[in-house]
Design a protein around this motif. Structure first.
Motif, PDB file in Angstrom:
ATOM      1  N   MET A  19      33.472  33.820  35.559  1.00  0.00           N
ATOM      2  CA  MET A  19      34.512  34.443  35.486  1.00  0.00           C
ATOM      3  C   MET A  19      34.370  35.490  34.361  1.00  0.00           C
ATOM      4  SD  MET A  19      38.164  34.383  35.851  1.00  0.00           S
ATOM      5  CE  MET A  19      37.217  34.011  37.248  1.00  0.00           C
ATOM      6  N   SER A  20      34.374  36.810  34.831  1.00  0.00           N
ATOM      7  CA  SER A  20      34.391  37.818  34.005  1.00  0.00           C
ATOM      8  C   SER A  20      34.974  37.922  32.651  1.00  0.00           C
ATOM      9  CB  SER A  20      34.201  39.186  34.602  1.00  0.00           C
ATOM     10  OG  SER A  20      35.498  39.272  35.312  1.00  0.00           O
ATOM     11  N   ARG A  76      39.658  32.724  29.001  1.00  0.00           N
ATOM     12  CA  ARG A  76      41.016  32.683  28.972  1.00  0.00           C
ATOM     13  C   ARG A  76      41.659  33.125  27.543  1.00  0.00           C
ATOM     14  NH1 ARG A  76      43.691  27.148  27.401  1.00  0.00           N
ATOM     15  NH2 ARG A  76      45.818  27.813  27.890  1.00  0.00           N
ATOM     16  N   PHE A 123      42.260  36.729  28.217  1.00  0.00           N
ATOM     17  CA  PHE A 123      43.495  36.875  29.112  1.00  0.00           C
ATOM     18  C   PHE A 123      44.728  36.954  28.379  1.00  0.00           C
ATOM     19  CE2 PHE A 123      46.565  34.003  31.302  1.00  0.00           C
ATOM     20  CZ  PHE A 123      47.209  35.057  31.988  1.00  0.00           C
ATOM     21  N   GLY A 161      56.109  43.748  29.569  1.00  0.00           N
ATOM     22  CA  GLY A 161      56.142  42.618  30.385  1.00  0.00           C
ATOM     23  C   GLY A 161      55.048  42.153  31.049  1.00  0.00           C
ATOM     24  N   THR A 177      52.536  43.408  32.591  1.00  0.00           N
ATOM     25  CA  THR A 177      52.386  44.263  33.903  1.00  0.00           C
ATOM     26  C   THR A 177      50.937  44.941  33.685  1.00  0.00           C
ATOM     27  OG1 THR A 177      53.804  45.861  33.313  1.00  0.00           O
ATOM     28  CG2 THR A 177      54.169  44.643  35.281  1.00  0.00           C
ATOM     29  N   LEU A 181      48.239  42.263  33.608  1.00  0.00           N
ATOM     30  CA  LEU A 181      48.012  41.886  34.888  1.00  0.00           C
ATOM     31  C   LEU A 181      47.092  42.843  35.767  1.00  0.00           C
ATOM     32  CD1 LEU A 181      51.451  40.227  36.495  1.00  0.00           C
ATOM     33  CD2 LEU A 181      49.381  39.206  35.693  1.00  0.00           C
ATOM     34  N   LEU A 187      43.678  42.432  34.332  1.00  0.00           N
ATOM     35  CA  LEU A 187      43.008  41.299  34.887  1.00  0.00           C
ATOM     36  C   LEU A 187      42.452  41.729  36.376  1.00  0.00           C
ATOM     37  CD1 LEU A 187      45.025  38.236  34.119  1.00  0.00           C
ATOM     38  CD2 LEU A 187      42.722  38.780  33.738  1.00  0.00           C
ATOM     39  N   LYS A 188      43.328  42.270  37.215  1.00  0.00           N
ATOM     40  CA  LYS A 188      43.115  42.474  38.336  1.00  0.00           C
ATOM     41  C   LYS A 188      41.883  43.335  38.685  1.00  0.00           C
ATOM     42  CE  LYS A 188      47.112  43.007  40.708  1.00  0.00           C
ATOM     43  NZ  LYS A 188      47.811  43.826  41.228  1.00  0.00           N
ATOM     44  N   TRP A 232      39.035  41.230  38.418  1.00  0.00           N
ATOM     45  CA  TRP A 232      38.722  40.322  39.199  1.00  0.00           C
ATOM     46  C   TRP A 232      38.265  41.084  40.726  1.00  0.00           C
ATOM     47  CZ3 TRP A 232      42.769  35.780  38.818  1.00  0.00           C
ATOM     48  CH2 TRP A 232      42.808  35.108  37.507  1.00  0.00           C
ATOM     49  N   GLU A 251      35.521  40.433  42.923  1.00  0.00           N
ATOM     50  CA  GLU A 251      35.157  39.142  43.419  1.00  0.00           C
ATOM     51  C   GLU A 251      36.013  38.826  44.777  1.00  0.00           C
ATOM     52  OE1 GLU A 251      35.963  38.035  39.539  1.00  0.00           O
ATOM     53  OE2 GLU A 251      34.027  36.988  39.330  1.00  0.00           O
ATOM     54  N   MET A 252      37.233  39.554  44.958  1.00  0.00           N
ATOM     55  CA  MET A 252      37.996  39.617  46.006  1.00  0.00           C
ATOM     56  C   MET A 252      37.440  40.419  47.374  1.00  0.00           C
ATOM     57  SD  MET A 252      41.449  38.901  44.181  1.00  0.00           S
ATOM     58  CE  MET A 252      41.663  37.602  43.086  1.00  0.00           C
TER      59      MET A 252
END
Lengths: 384, 135, 268
Positions: free
Chosen positions: C1-2, C5, C8, C21, C23, C26, C29-30, C33, C36-37
């Protein structure tokens, strides 16, 4: 200042309790809707908006109409409105609160309401509607409260209020224009696809709102020591008259365009609403009642000697309000969906749960209005 | 102080209501969640391959965030394959088909902890949960 | 995991405090990641998915039923039975209702009363996407599919008012009791009450290298052809350049990606 709403006559408290009772029942029914889904309403795949969105649309107009008091007073120095601008502002607050609640009860997934803010989408008119409505609510609370606070202390209101008031004057037409754009920008809904939609919305708003204010002023005169004054009420009467005529004129334009062009898609909704299609005509009596109320009210209002009598003026105002409530709070929404995109007719009629929830939202609005007016009137009584 | 009686009574009622969850639950022993990993699919795996898409520690605290990203990636970006940063293995991003294939014991694996923490994720309103024998 | 926790929580916490809020957190984070997707290697890709429906080739009731039930089973579409609350992704409608305003008194009876298969048109300029206040419905820039994110939909139904094709259905109540257990597709979710749904051109099958369920179901008739409109050598393009085709309500400018052949004869 709010403590003034905590003391009142027996009649005041009975009225508050009555509203709370309706809200309580409505809340229970809403819990059921929350659990079962919007299937307990009369809406359907074909008529996917109904009474809730109709009330929302109508009440945005009532909210916007506060500007009809604020503008003449602050920009044209129309002194007789000085006493009652606060009534207009507080009516706007109550109306916007109702608007927001009607949107909320219409949502399929109310727990996700914050998604509108989490994923802001400027290309959606609904996003802008949320922005302008909350802005308008804030403006009217700030302006109304500050001016009333200054009045209760017997001092002049702070200087910064003036620009905020000017902003609220510009802001008011925007809320109803944006609401009209919700409808008038949709391809394939002939009834709504009209450039005069926003103009018609504003005209109907500026007649229905002041008509309600006339009635509210007369009720306040009877139940409290606060008197708006004959002159102010007559001024409101003139505003109602001109805008109601404008509204009828704009509706006439729609009818002419649809029928003289003879384009079927444009004629069908009118035919459905006023004559019925293929034996479906649930809204026909209502729509004719709306038309009749409009004609009678306009005739009464244009005759100066009739309008001068307060009883007749109140009656005509009630007719204006009812006529527009039917036209905008009901017919306009349903007419946009009938016939459906397949040129088939699915009819809509609200169910009892839907009606009870609607009444409860109105009760919340009247509760907010009552509390705010109680504070305002108490301040005025003390000062006077 | 004016109306001191009313104020003090009001304050007491307020404190009473606000602290209600504490004394309501006080003294109640709630069993610690006991997660089970003994599903048929997992047991059939060789010991060395029994690894989730990420480390146990990460999954414990971050599975909700991971699932959130998965769903956005699948629905919104059209990506279906997740490369584990832990093992480098490739997995199909699917709660219903991948996660629950191994963790077919939803009651012991998901609910146990969610109930303990009183969180109610709405995953199963839509995603079909594995059929489990009543325990 | 780059990102561990702690990182994050830090990002999510800070961005929440900043009033975003979460966003911002998020999206960060995206990014971390994203590498990796990946797409599955077998996925079918196109720049602009489109469908051609040759009505003449759908000769029996059975063809329609096969296509519709394949779609509705694959996607756990409930059979509610009440037209007011009906959910439909793929359905039949006669010519005069599918193409209102284009019917005329003297046209061949065979076409006038012929059922047409209707579905979401996956418009190039989708009004539903324009009006959605949460981007729950959006057009995939990669392949033109108009998607519906059922996780994000707030159920305002603005898209239903905006769609001129009646392609969208709302879940007026929990759809699950209306899905027969033996018909349930265990690999696909159902929906919950209060969200809008519609045909998604089987994005989940395309990702696995499969053609849409309806196309597959009536493969032997060759009535439904699915392909890339941006590729001049694709079958859909070949058909469209040699046959006269029509689209629903073209005057509205939404540019539907579903084409209908009603004559069937070559007309180059």
């Amino acid at each position: 200042m709010l403590e003034r709403a905590l003391t009142g006559s027996g009649r005041y408290w009975r009225w508050i309790l009555f509203l709370l009772a309706i809200i309580g029942v409505g809340f229970l029914v809403y819990l059921r809707q929350f659990k079962v889904g919007l299937g307990i309403t009369g809406m359907s795949r074909d008529v996917s908006w109904g009474l809730y969105i109709g009330q929302f649309t109508f009440l945005v107009g009532v909210a916007a109409s506060a500007v009809m008091l604020v503008l003449p007073y602050y920009l044209h120095n129309h002194k007789v409105f000085g006493k009652i601008t606060i009534l207009g502002e507080f009516l706007a607050v109550a109306s916007v609160v109702m608007c927001m609640l009607f949107i909320f009860v219409d949502m399929g997934q109310p727990m996700r309401v914050m998604n509108v803010i989490l994923h802001p989408t400027p290309n959606s008119v609904m996003f802008w509607d949320a922005v302008v409505l909350s802005g308008y609510l804030l403006l009217n609370i700030v302006v109304g409260w500050t001016i009333l606070g200054a009045e209760s202390k017997g001092v002049a209101p702070q200087k910064w209020v003036k620009p905020v008031i000017i902003l609220s004057i510009i802001w008011a037409p925007s809320i109803h224009t944006v609401t009209a754009f919700l409808y008038s920008g949709l391809p394939g809904r002939h009834f709504w696809l009209s450039a005069v939609m926003a103009a018609r919305f504003l005209a109907s708003a500026f007649s229905a709102g002041p008509a309600l204010l006339i009635i509210l002023c007369l009720i306040l005169r009877k139940t409290t020591k606060f008197d708006a004054g004959r002159e102010a009420i007559q001024s409101l009467g003139k505003i109602v008259t001109y805008f109601m005529i404008t509204n009828v004129f704009l509706l006439g334009l729609e009818v002419f365009t649809a029928f003289y062009s003879n384009i079927p898609g444009h004629m069908h909704p009118f035919q459905y609403l006023f004559a019925g299609i293929e034996g479906h005509g649930k809204l026909v009596p209502l729509m004719w009642a709306s038309g009749l109320f409009a004609v009678v009210s306009v005739i009464m209002l244009v005759i100066p000697s009739v309008r001068a009598k307060e009883g007749a003026l109140a009656f005509a105002s009630a007719l204006v309000f009812l006529s527009l409530w039917i036209d905008k709070g009901f017919g306009l929404i349903v007419g946009g969906f009938v016939p459906n995109p397949f040129e088939k007719v699915t009819e809509y009629w609200p169910t009892w749960p839907e009606v009870i929830i609607t009444l409860a939202v109105w009760a919340v609005g009247f509760l907010v209005l009552t509390v705010l007016y109680k504070v305002a009137v108490s301040v005025k009584e003390e000062v006077a | 102080m004016y109306d001191s009686g009313k104020i003090i009574v009001g304050l007491l009622i307020f404190v009473g209501i606000v602290t209600f969850p504490f004394y309501y639950n006080a003294g109640k022993a709630v069993a610690k969640p006991d997660l089970k990993l003994d599903t048929p699919v997992i047991q059939q795996m060789p010991e060395a391959e029994r690894k989730c898409v990420e480390t146990k520690e990460f999954m414990r605290g971050g599975h909700m965030q991971l699932l959130n990203n998965w769903r956005d990636s699948v629905v919104r970006e059209g990506n279906r394959v997740y490369v584990s940063s832990n093992t480098g293995k490739r997995h199909t991003m699917s709660l219903q088909n991948t996660c629950m294939n191994c963790h077919s014991n939803k009651k012991k694996f998901c609910d146990e902890c969610h109930n303990y923490m009183v969180v109610k994720p709405y995953c199963w309103d839509c995603h079909i949960q594995p059929k489990e024998k009543e325990l | 995991m780059s990102m561990d926790r702690r990182q994050f929580i830090k990002i999510a916490g800070i961005s929440t405090v900043l009033g975003f809020g979460g966003t911002l957190g998020l999206s960060k984070l995206k990014d971390s990641w994203a590498s990796e997707m990946l797409q599955s290697p077998e996925a079918l890709n196109a720049k602009h998915w489109a469908m051609v429906i040759d009505v003449k080739k759908l000769t029996s009731e059975e063809h329609y039923d096969k296509a519709i039930s394949a779609c509705h089973r694959a996607h756990n579409v409930p059979n509610i039975g009440n037209p007011k609350e009906e959910v439909k992704w793929l359905w039949k409608e006669t010519y005069e209702h599918a193409f209102p305003g284009m019917e005329q008194e003297y046209m061949p009876e065979g076409i006038k009363h012929k059922p047409f298969l209707l579905l979401c048109n996956h418009c190039e300029n989708p009004p539903c996407v324009r009006v959605c206040p949460t981007k729950a419905t959006f057009k995939r820039e990669s392949d033109g599919i108009v998607m519906q994110d059922m996780h994000r939909c707030i159920g305002c139904r603005f898209c239903m008012a905006a769609c001129p094709f009646g392609a969208r259905s709302f879940n007026w109540r929990d759809p699950r009791p209306f899905i027969k257990e033996q018909d349930e597709n265990k690999e696909f979710p159902t929906r919950t009450k209060g969200v809008v749904e519609k045909c998604t051109f089987c994005y989940e099958r395309l990702a696995k290298g499969e053609m849409p369920a309806c196309v597959e179901a009536v493969k032997d008739t060759k009535a439904l052809v699915f392909g890339d409109l941006s590729d001049p050598n694709s079958e859909v393009r070949k058909i469209l350049s040699t046959h006269y085709s029509i689209r629903r309500k073209p005057e509205l400018g939404t540019q539907p990606s579903v084409y209908y052949l009603i004559g069937g004869e070559e007309n180059a």
